[in-house]
Enzyme design. Sequence first.
Site, PDB file in Angstrom:
ATOM      1  N   CYS A 114       8.617  -0.053  -3.214  1.00 41.88           N
ATOM      2  CA  CYS A 114       8.167  -1.298  -2.589  1.00 41.88           C
ATOM      3  C   CYS A 114       8.775  -2.546  -3.237  1.00 41.88           C
ATOM      4  O   CYS A 114       8.774  -3.615  -2.631  1.00 41.88           O
ATOM      5  CB  CYS A 114       6.647  -1.379  -2.604  1.00 41.88           C
ATOM      6  SG  CYS A 114       5.853  -0.006  -1.739  1.00 41.88           S
ATOM      7  N   HIS A 245       4.679  -8.676  -1.344  1.00 45.58           N
ATOM      8  CA  HIS A 245       4.749  -7.342  -0.761  1.00 45.58           C
ATOM      9  C   HIS A 245       3.470  -7.107   0.032  1.00 45.58           C
ATOM     10  O   HIS A 245       2.369  -7.363  -0.443  1.00 45.58           O
ATOM     11  CB  HIS A 245       4.887  -6.289  -1.863  1.00 45.58           C
ATOM     12  CG  HIS A 245       4.711  -4.895  -1.376  1.00 45.58           C
ATOM     13  ND1 HIS A 245       5.355  -4.411  -0.261  1.00 45.58           N
ATOM     14  CD2 HIS A 245       3.942  -3.871  -1.843  1.00 45.58           C
ATOM     15  CE1 HIS A 245       5.007  -3.161  -0.066  1.00 45.58           C
ATOM     16  NE2 HIS A 245       4.142  -2.797  -1.002  1.00 45.58           N
ATOM     17  N   ASN A 275       2.089  -1.324   5.437  1.00 45.51           N
ATOM     18  CA  ASN A 275       2.988  -1.365   4.279  1.00 45.51           C
ATOM     19  C   ASN A 275       4.321  -0.741   4.672  1.00 45.51           C
ATOM     20  O   ASN A 275       4.429   0.474   4.846  1.00 45.51           O
ATOM     21  CB  ASN A 275       2.350  -0.595   3.117  1.00 45.51           C
ATOM     22  CG  ASN A 275       3.186  -0.625   1.855  1.00 45.51           C
ATOM     23  OD1 ASN A 275       4.344  -1.013   1.859  1.00 45.51           O
ATOM     24  ND2 ASN A 275       2.605  -0.188   0.751  1.00 45.51           N
TER      25      ASN A 275
END
Length: 318
Positions: A114, A245, A275
């Site tokens: 990520c 993020h 996500n």
Amino acid sequence: MYYSRIIGSGGYLPERVMSNAELEALVDTSDEWIQARTGIRKRHIAREDETTSEMCYYAARRAIECAGVAPDSIELIVVATSTPDLIYPSSACLLQRRLGIRNGAPAFDVQAVCSGFIYALSITDQYIRAGAMQRALVVGADMNSRILDWRDRTTCVLFGDGAGAALLERSDSPGIYKTLLHADGSYSDHLQVPSGVSKPSADPFIRMRGNEVFKFAVQAMDEIVGETLADTGLQQQDIDWLVPHQANQRIIAATVKKLGMSMDQVILTVGEHGNTSAASIPLALDAGLRDGRIKQGDIILMEAVGGGFTWGSALVRY
């Protein structure tokens, strides 16, 4: 002294949208439970014949069109992904081929989960600052749906697919003020896919210790802010936008509170995208630029935490 600046952005999301209601038929969950704990309402899922490099291509084309430059003027391509099309060649080389770039520009992948886009942005910034490159393409893309266990409600409700891109160019003034990268492999079993080439297993899916990841992410994002601002001449109140993020709205809200900012200063896409791992920051950045919220001269703080653990930040003037 050289700096780099962002001159174009682009994003791509697969056509298929999976709602929380659809997940209710797969696992013991509910729309209310998912939204309360994550803020996620839906996510995009790639077609069976779609690939990561294809998503990269669409995002990259939009960034190139946004910047108004010729593809052959790009001197470096860096793709951040944990879900490449192939073991090799890299997704960056496959993207280069799709874009028709034949100028010999180096192209390679970065794997920091990520945090991948921040890692790729930092690497690219160093090349440009060193005077080695004039213009570069940075892409974050992940196809998480390929590594999800759709029976595991702790992970399958969280992730989606997508790609985001940014085009960077050499500048005489910042641009990118500063990037920071960190990692601590002692947490490697907290968020992982426990299967690979040299260590294959019967469990090729994302596995996560949710509470531990949450606690680490909140602490890391709090600590990195001061570290990022140090030696830049900027203060917390100078930050116009937080582009974090997009993992969990509760993590983002905790970060915002510690920063003393308002949620109105956050580019928030987690509700619509879930996500998307390395794609989440460039997708959010593109959303903020294209709808006019982020304006010329605004100061942007980007930050991420990913499996590894990896974490990092970028302080940018648009």
